[in-house]
Design a protein around this motif. Structure first.
Motif, PDB file in Angstrom:
ATOM      1  N   LEU A 226       0.836  -1.201   0.000  1.00  0.00           N
ATOM      2  CA  LEU A 226       0.000   0.000   0.000  1.00  0.00           C
ATOM      3  C   LEU A 226       0.875   1.257   0.000  1.00  0.00           C
ATOM      4  O   LEU A 226       0.594   2.222  -0.722  1.00  0.00           O
ATOM      5  CB  LEU A 226      -0.921  -0.034   1.235  1.00  0.00           C
ATOM      6  N   VAL A 227       1.951   1.234   0.784  1.00  0.00           N
ATOM      7  CA  VAL A 227       2.879   2.381   0.779  1.00  0.00           C
ATOM      8  C   VAL A 227       3.442   2.576  -0.624  1.00  0.00           C
ATOM      9  O   VAL A 227       3.458   3.695  -1.166  1.00  0.00           O
ATOM     10  CB  VAL A 227       4.028   2.166   1.802  1.00  0.00           C
ATOM     11  N   ARG A 228       3.892   1.479  -1.231  1.00  0.00           N
ATOM     12  CA  ARG A 228       4.507   1.551  -2.560  1.00  0.00           C
ATOM     13  C   ARG A 228       3.537   2.033  -3.639  1.00  0.00           C
ATOM     14  O   ARG A 228       3.961   2.544  -4.669  1.00  0.00           O
ATOM     15  CB  ARG A 228       5.030   0.179  -2.955  1.00  0.00           C
ATOM     16  N   ALA A 229       2.229   1.847  -3.390  1.00  0.00           N
ATOM     17  CA  ALA A 229       1.237   2.231  -4.406  1.00  0.00           C
ATOM     18  C   ALA A 229       0.938   3.729  -4.391  1.00  0.00           C
ATOM     19  O   ALA A 229       0.199   4.211  -5.253  1.00  0.00           O
ATOM     20  CB  ALA A 229      -0.061   1.446  -4.174  1.00  0.00           C
ATOM     21  N   GLN A 230       1.500   4.471  -3.435  1.00  0.00           N
ATOM     22  CA  GLN A 230       1.182   5.903  -3.313  1.00  0.00           C
ATOM     23  C   GLN A 230       2.154   6.764  -4.137  1.00  0.00           C
ATOM     24  O   GLN A 230       3.239   6.310  -4.515  1.00  0.00           O
ATOM     25  CB  GLN A 230       1.255   6.336  -1.840  1.00  0.00           C
TER      26      GLN A 230
END
Ligand SMILES: C[S@@+](CC[C@H](N)C(=O)[O-])C[C@H]1O[C@@H](n2cnc3c(N)ncnc32)[C@H](O)[C@@H]1O
Length: 270
Positions: A226-230
């Protein structure tokens, strides 16, 4: 394969080392309890499913068990072969395992059922490969999460993280089950295990803020993906909130003290 399973394959892809350096230390806590619950001792023929870097497999070998360890992710298998050199380490993915009915004396899965899209089918498969009278023992994270476990989620929310549609948060609702003692205990009983029981394990995990952030920064597990998707801007905001919120958990020695709660369930095949 469900959408959740597909997204899980990507979550772990190439992340063995990053997991081993961070969350694996957290997941090591229940290992002795898990092996006790599965009745693992000298001579037990054990299957460790979702072995990751092989923590459970190595602990079982140290008890004198004969161990087969499986995982779908090649970077995990490389580590497991190193950590548990006397184990038979091979690729396999729930809910289909390449083993005969009743091939093992005991079967364990440490924080794996929370990573499958069809938990009932996965559990049925764990039961299939254990011999009649053999034990199955599993752990998953409890919900709602304990405060230390909720830290990353709070930082993500405060930083304005948006979940992209390709990243499901969990199994489809009709495949899911309540992540509490009753929910997991019922799942084991429904899989046909007898003497099914579930208890909550609580412990404080200690890690430096840098180590704790290293996992999501490297894209490890659901929070990491989820962090990487931001966007970079949102990611920086999440990190700022992580730094602020971490202070609630920081001891005088500078390490975080993160309360966690996991469910440990076990049962015996009839
Ligand atoms: C949180 S890690 C736990 C690893 C290890 N059991 C431990 O205690 O450190 C989850 C592991 O489950 C594996 N996994 C994910 N989906 C799986 C599936 N469908 N079947 C088997 N293993 C799976 C991942 O590759 C990863 O190694």
């Amino acid at each position: 394969m469900t959408e959740f399973d597909e997204s899980e394959r990507l979550i772990w892809a190439g992340r063995g080392e990053a997991y081993a350096a961070s969350f694996a230390k957290l997941c090591a806590y229940p290992v002795a309890h898990l092996l006790d619950a599965a009745g693992v001792g000298a001579g037990t023929c054990l299957l460790d499913v979702g072995t990751g870097p092989g923590t459970v497999a190595a602990a079982a070998l140290a008890r004198g068990a004969r161990v087969t360890a499986v995982d779908p992710e090649p970077s995990m298998l490389t580590l497991a072969a190193r950590t548990a050199p006397e184990a038979e380490v091979r690729a396999a993915t729930l809910p289909e395992l390449p083993f005969e009915n009743g091939e093992f004396g005991a079967v364990v899965a440490n924080f794996v059922l929370n990573h499958v899209g069809r938990p009932r089918a996965a559990l049925a498969e764990l039961c299939r490969v254990v011999r009649p009278g053999g034990r199955v023992a599993v752990t998953i994270w409890a919900k709602p999460p304990a405060p230390g476990q909720a830290l990353l989620g709070r930082a993500l929310a405060a930083g304005g993280a948006v979940r992209p549609p390709y990243l499901p948060a969990g199994p489809d609702p009709d495949e899911d089950f309540p992540r509490d003692e009753a929910g997991l205990g019922t799942l084991l009983a429904a899989a046909g295990l007898t003497d099914a029981a579930c208890a909550t394990l609580r412990w404080d995990h200690r890690a430096s803020p840098e180590e704790w952030w290293s996992a999501p920064a490297a894209g490890v597990a659901g929070s990491g993906r989820l962090v990487r998707a931001q966007t970079p801007g949102v990611r920086a905001g999440i990190k700022r909130h992580f730094d602020m919120l971490s202070k609630e958990f920081t001891d005088p020695d500078g390490l975080l003290r993160l309360p966690h709660a996991a469910l440990l369930a076990h049962g015996r095949r009839r």
